[in-house]
Write a protein that holds these residues in place. Structure first.
Motif, short mmCIF file in Angstrom:
data_model
loop_
_atom_site.label_atom_id
_atom_site.label_comp_id
_atom_site.label_asym_id
_atom_site.label_seq_id
_atom_site.Cartn_x
_atom_site.Cartn_y
_atom_site.Cartn_z
N LYS A 51 27.20 75.42 73.66
CA LYS A 51 25.74 75.47 73.85
C LYS A 51 25.14 76.59 73.01
CE LYS A 51 24.04 77.49 77.43
NZ LYS A 51 23.65 77.90 78.79
N HIS A 52 25.75 77.76 73.01
CA HIS A 52 25.21 78.88 72.25
C HIS A 52 25.29 78.63 70.74
CE1 HIS A 52 24.17 81.22 75.58
NE2 HIS A 52 25.29 81.87 75.79
N ILE A 53 26.37 78.05 70.29
CA ILE A 53 26.51 77.76 68.86
C ILE A 53 25.49 76.71 68.43
CG2 ILE A 53 28.03 76.67 67.16
CD1 ILE A 53 30.35 78.14 68.51
N HIS A 54 25.30 75.69 69.26
CA HIS A 54 24.30 74.65 68.95
C HIS A 54 22.90 75.27 68.90
CE1 HIS A 54 22.42 70.74 68.77
NE2 HIS A 54 21.67 71.07 69.80
N ALA A 55 22.58 76.11 69.86
CA ALA A 55 21.26 76.75 69.88
C ALA A 55 21.09 77.65 68.65
CB ALA A 55 21.09 77.57 71.16
#
Length: 104
Positions: A51-55
């Motif tokens: 999730k953090h990498i995608h964001a």
């Protein structure tokens, strides 16, 4: 790129990496009874990091799109300020010349 820019970019990467690691660890790892992660903890970590990498990718793509627009605006503003300063200097020169002519 120069060395200072490379160092700054690497530092930013490490800060982001450490932030994601700490946040996901605190969110997902609850038990310290075993040396290995449980399947729930492992799944939670995968989702959290993903999730953090995608964001981060989305933020960077928007930044890459908008950065040239902001840079152009800033360049336009700087050019306007420079033109205003040049006009003020020219006006001051003309005024000084007029004062000299009046004194003669």
């Amino acid at each position: 790129m120069d060395l200072a820019a490379n160092v700054r970019q690497f530092k930013d990467f490490l800060l982001l990496y450490n932030h994601i690691s700490e946040r996901c660890f605190n969110l997902c790892v609850n038990r310290f009874n075993d040396r290995e992660l449980s399947s729930e903890e492992n799944t939670c970590l995968d989702h959290c990091v993903g999730k953090h990498i995608h964001a981060n990718h989305m933020i960077m793509s928007v930044y890459a799109e908008l950065q040239p627009v902001y840079m152009q605006r800033r360049m336009d503003e700087m050019n306007k300020q420079l033109e205003a300063q040049q006009a003020a200097q020219e006006a001051a020169v003309v005024q000084a010349e007029q004062q000299q002519q009046q004194q003669q």
